[in-house]
Scaffold this motif. Structure first.
Motif, PDB file in Angstrom:
ATOM      1  N   ASN A  67      19.196  -4.239 -30.659  1.00 28.22           N
ATOM      2  CA  ASN A  67      17.928  -4.357 -29.929  1.00 28.22           C
ATOM      3  C   ASN A  67      17.329  -5.750 -30.024  1.00 28.22           C
ATOM      4  O   ASN A  67      16.668  -6.218 -29.102  1.00 28.22           O
ATOM      5  N   ILE A  68      17.584  -6.396 -31.141  1.00 27.74           N
ATOM      6  CA  ILE A  68      17.025  -7.748 -31.303  1.00 27.74           C
ATOM      7  C   ILE A  68      17.737  -8.716 -30.357  1.00 27.74           C
ATOM      8  O   ILE A  68      17.103  -9.480 -29.617  1.00 27.74           O
ATOM      9  N   ALA A  69      19.062  -8.653 -30.358  1.00 29.78           N
ATOM     10  CA  ALA A  69      19.830  -9.594 -29.528  1.00 29.78           C
ATOM     11  C   ALA A  69      19.543  -9.372 -28.045  1.00 29.78           C
ATOM     12  O   ALA A  69      19.519 -10.321 -27.254  1.00 29.78           O
ATOM     13  N   LYS A  70      19.291  -8.110 -27.698  1.00 30.87           N
ATOM     14  CA  LYS A  70      19.031  -7.767 -26.294  1.00 30.87           C
ATOM     15  C   LYS A  70      17.900  -8.620 -25.715  1.00 30.87           C
ATOM     16  O   LYS A  70      17.980  -9.110 -24.586  1.00 30.87           O
ATOM     17  N   ILE A  71      16.869  -8.829 -26.505  1.00 31.29           N
ATOM     18  CA  ILE A  71      15.712  -9.605 -26.045  1.00 31.29           C
ATOM     19  C   ILE A  71      16.136 -11.035 -25.692  1.00 31.29           C
ATOM     20  O   ILE A  71      15.732 -11.599 -24.682  1.00 31.29           O
ATOM     21  N   TYR A  72      17.001 -11.590 -26.522  1.00 29.45           N
ATOM     22  CA  TYR A  72      17.348 -13.001 -26.349  1.00 29.45           C
ATOM     23  C   TYR A  72      18.443 -13.228 -25.309  1.00 29.45           C
ATOM     24  O   TYR A  72      18.591 -14.323 -24.791  1.00 29.45           O
ATOM     25  N   PHE A  73      19.206 -12.177 -25.043  1.00 32.80           N
ATOM     26  CA  PHE A  73      20.293 -12.336 -24.076  1.00 32.80           C
ATOM     27  C   PHE A  73      19.896 -11.879 -22.674  1.00 32.80           C
ATOM     28  O   PHE A  73      20.667 -11.989 -21.746  1.00 32.80           O
ATOM     29  N   ASN A  74      18.664 -11.391 -22.546  1.00 31.27           N
ATOM     30  CA  ASN A  74      18.226 -10.895 -21.247  1.00 31.27           C
ATOM     31  C   ASN A  74      17.881 -12.060 -20.313  1.00 31.27           C
ATOM     32  O   ASN A  74      16.901 -12.774 -20.524  1.00 31.27           O
ATOM     33  N   THR A  84       7.815  -9.989 -19.708  1.00 27.39           N
ATOM     34  CA  THR A  84       7.016  -9.285 -20.718  1.00 27.39           C
ATOM     35  C   THR A  84       6.556  -7.957 -20.115  1.00 27.39           C
ATOM     36  O   THR A  84       6.426  -7.845 -18.891  1.00 27.39           O
ATOM     37  N   THR A  85       6.335  -6.977 -20.956  1.00 28.66           N
ATOM     38  CA  THR A  85       6.010  -5.656 -20.394  1.00 28.66           C
ATOM     39  C   THR A  85       4.557  -5.530 -19.946  1.00 28.66           C
ATOM     40  O   THR A  85       4.256  -4.835 -19.002  1.00 28.66           O
ATOM     41  N   LYS A  86       3.658  -6.220 -20.660  1.00 25.20           N
ATOM     42  CA  LYS A  86       2.243  -6.072 -20.286  1.00 25.20           C
ATOM     43  C   LYS A  86       1.733  -7.352 -19.644  1.00 25.20           C
ATOM     44  O   LYS A  86       2.173  -8.449 -19.982  1.00 25.20           O
ATOM     45  N   ASN A  87       0.779  -7.195 -18.751  1.00 25.21           N
ATOM     46  CA  ASN A  87       0.140  -8.353 -18.145  1.00 25.21           C
ATOM     47  C   ASN A  87      -0.992  -8.818 -19.032  1.00 25.21           C
ATOM     48  O   ASN A  87      -2.156  -8.569 -18.767  1.00 25.21           O
ATOM     49  N   GLU A  88      -0.653  -9.479 -20.095  1.00 27.65           N
ATOM     50  CA  GLU A  88      -1.688  -9.850 -21.063  1.00 27.65           C
ATOM     51  C   GLU A  88      -2.550 -11.004 -20.540  1.00 27.65           C
ATOM     52  O   GLU A  88      -2.038 -11.935 -19.917  1.00 27.65           O
ATOM     53  N   LYS A  89      -3.851 -10.891 -20.825  1.00 29.81           N
ATOM     54  CA  LYS A  89      -4.721 -12.046 -20.539  1.00 29.81           C
ATOM     55  C   LYS A  89      -5.134 -12.583 -21.895  1.00 29.81           C
ATOM     56  O   LYS A  89      -5.783 -11.901 -22.659  1.00 29.81           O
ATOM     57  N   LEU A 117       5.150 -14.250 -25.201  1.00 24.97           N
ATOM     58  CA  LEU A 117       5.742 -14.679 -23.928  1.00 24.97           C
ATOM     59  C   LEU A 117       7.247 -14.916 -24.052  1.00 24.97           C
ATOM     60  O   LEU A 117       7.987 -14.779 -23.091  1.00 24.97           O
ATOM     61  N   LEU A 118       7.674 -15.239 -25.249  1.00 26.49           N
ATOM     62  CA  LEU A 118       9.100 -15.534 -25.440  1.00 26.49           C
ATOM     63  C   LEU A 118       9.924 -14.302 -25.812  1.00 26.49           C
ATOM     64  O   LEU A 118      11.118 -14.240 -25.513  1.00 26.49           O
ATOM     65  N   THR A 119       9.268 -13.321 -26.471  1.00 26.32           N
ATOM     66  CA  THR A 119      10.066 -12.196 -26.992  1.00 26.32           C
ATOM     67  C   THR A 119       9.483 -10.823 -26.700  1.00 26.32           C
ATOM     68  O   THR A 119      10.057  -9.817 -27.102  1.00 26.32           O
ATOM     69  N   ASN A 120       8.322 -10.800 -26.037  1.00 26.84           N
ATOM     70  CA  ASN A 120       7.687  -9.519 -25.755  1.00 26.84           C
ATOM     71  C   ASN A 120       7.139  -8.853 -27.021  1.00 26.84           C
ATOM     72  O   ASN A 120       6.956  -7.647 -27.073  1.00 26.84           O
ATOM     73  N   ASN A 121       6.920  -9.656 -28.030  1.00 26.09           N
ATOM     74  CA  ASN A 121       6.462  -9.102 -29.306  1.00 26.09           C
ATOM     75  C   ASN A 121       5.539 -10.127 -29.973  1.00 26.09           C
ATOM     76  O   ASN A 121       5.869 -11.312 -30.009  1.00 26.09           O
ATOM     77  N   TYR A 122       4.390  -9.638 -30.451  1.00 23.47           N
ATOM     78  CA  TYR A 122       3.469 -10.592 -31.093  1.00 23.47           C
ATOM     79  C   TYR A 122       3.948 -11.009 -32.474  1.00 23.47           C
ATOM     80  O   TYR A 122       3.534 -12.030 -33.002  1.00 23.47           O
TER      81      TYR A 122
END
Ligand code: GLU
Length: 472
Positions: free
Chosen positions: A365-372, A377-382, A434-439
């Motif tokens: 699951n970790i590698a998936k983020i970087y190879f995508n 990102t899943t949420k439209n964060e402001k 923004l880079l990994t979808n995770n804070y």
């Protein structure tokens, strides 16, 4: 020291279980403590209905994977059937066994009475032994051993200490089935004797079998081996370790990404600890020099997956074990894809995340983020105003870094934050998001290093600020 001849004798009726692996490990360690010793592997496949070649292969490859070795080729018990039958015949001739033709219903009637206490003797057949007609039959009988009603059996077990039971507690068990095949109870003794086995280390679920099997040794005038019946492994709820607790077969633990060193370390500390308690991280060589079978606890040991994770995290972090990670990736369909795409990148990810994972499988699951390559990102964060106000300048800064090296990026970011008087969390968390979808996760410089310049910019560019307002 006298020579020790030991054996590990699994039945190939399932994949290699962690409990069996422990029995094998303790046999291996004990034999390795004396150079003149031998350890044999015997596949006990006389239960033809439940034994399979796949299970046999699984047991052998599981042992090899753990680093457990044995002498000679594995012995296949079913190949010795004639020898087992020869001994059954000898016991018949010597009147130490008899033919029995009792029907299953007759036996179960009697078994019921024995179990309810209505009959105190454990003797399951009371009619055949004295019936000459039955004793002269040529076929369609089982062979039962004769157990005396009087007397006691005593074992001086290396782990269990002295245990004594009355012979009257033991039934005249079957040596040869009606179809002419020998039972485990007979085959195990004959094979152990023929191999010269003088020390049997096995699970304590076989302790009762000692009191049965010793009669074959005695009737044949064979020397009875020494025994160490080691306690079984239980789950944290105190019940016998089973699938409910987690993976219990070596093949599953391997697939999840556990390392042999971690499994061995965890297994050997069940019911035993080195004198110096700080030696909790202990590897095979050192276990061999320190382990003492006599000091193994005789109560059941609790297997903790948390502890296994702790050891596994320790071993997978070792630089020397990187090769094991690569092997794992090559055998894992998901990670194999990434290795083919960019092996160096996968290694960068692993090296940064390894302190936080307890199994290689977590890397999927970790590698998936970087190879995508279509990362969103899943949420439209402001994000906070303070972040948005300086984001474009930050982008420019990153864009201008041509020398994509850890120290350079780190310094540029530090200077940028200082110059703009921005606290790191205000910036670090959103950028990481923004880079990994995770804070949460590694430092943003680490993430930049994993992704490389191009992909880092591509991900950041998806978040643009225009006129102070967000546009996605
Ligand atoms: N084949 C037996 C088992 O797998 C072991 C027999 C023994 O160690 O005596 O349980």
């Amino acid at each position: 020291m006298t020579e020790m001849i030991a054996r590990f004798a699994p039945s190939p009726t399932g994949n290699l279980h962690i409990g069996s692996a422990r029995t094998a490990l303790i046999n291996f360690i004990s034999k390795s403590q004396n150079i003149n010793s031998k350890l044999y592997l015997r596949i006990e496949d006389t239960d033809k209905k439940r034994s399979t070649v796949e299970f046999k292969n699984n047991i052998i490859s599981g042992l090899k994977w753990l680093g457990i070795d044995w002498d000679n080729e594995p012995q296949i018990q079913s190949q010795n059937i004639n020898r087992h039958l020869e001994i059954a015949d000898r016991l018949l001739t010597d009147s130490k066994a008899y033919k029995c033709i009792c029907s299953e219903s007759k036996l179960s009637e009697r078994r019921k009475k024995i179990n309810s206490g209505e009959i105190t003797s454990k003797k399951i057949c009371i009619s055949c032994e004295k019936n000459t007609e039955v004793q002269n039959l040529e076929k369609d009988y089982v062979i039962r051993i004769k157990i005396p009603f009087e007397g006691n059996g005593i074992i001086e077990d290396v782990v269990q200490g002295n245990v004594e039971i009355k012979n009257s507690e033991i039934d005249d068990y079957v040596l040869v089935r009606r179809d002419g095949t020998p039972t485990y109870m007979l085959s195990v003794v004959v094979d152990d004797h023929d191999l010269g086995v003088n020390f049997i280390i096995r699970g304590d679920d076989h302790l009762n079998n000692y009191f049965r099997q010793k009669f074959i040794y005695e009737y044949m005038n064979w020397k009875i081996p020494r025994y160490a019946h080691i306690p079984l492994i239980h789950g944290e709820d105190g019940s016998k370790l089973s699938k409910r607790h987690g993976a219990v077969n070596l093949i599953d633990l391997k697939a999840q990404g556990y390392l042999p060193e971690a499994i061995i370390n965890n297994l050997i500390l069940l019911g035993w600890s080195p004198k110096n308690q700080d030696d909790e991280i202990i590897q095979l060589n050192s276990i061999i020099s320190k382990f003492d079978l006599k000091s193994l606890s005789k109560s059941a040991s609790i297997f903790s997956y948390k502890k296994l994770d702790y050891f596994n995290n320790y071993y997978l972090r070792q630089e020397k074990n990187l090769g094991l990670f690569i092997n794992y990736c090559q055998s894992n369909l998901n990670l194999q894809k990434y290795i083919e795409k960019d092996k160096e990148k996968l290694i960068r990810i692993f090296n940064i995340y390894k302190k936080d994972i307890s199994q290689y499988g977590e890397m999927i699951n970790i590698a998936k983020i970087y190879f995508n390559l279509n990362f969103e990102t899943t949420k439209n964060e402001k994000f906070q105003e303070e972040f948005n106000n300086s984001f474009n300048n930050f982008l420019k800064l990153i864009n201008n870094i041509k020398n994509w090296e850890y120290e350079v990026i780190n310094l540029e970011i530090k200077n940028f934050l200082k110059k703009n008087n921005i606290k790191f969390p205000v910036f670090g968390k959103p950028i990481r998001y923004l880079l990994t979808n995770n804070y949460n996760g590694p430092s943003i410089t680490d993430i930049f290093m994993i992704l490389g310049r191009e992909q880092s910019l591509e991900r950041l560019n998806k978040y643009k600020i225009s006129n102070g307002r967000l546009r996605r």
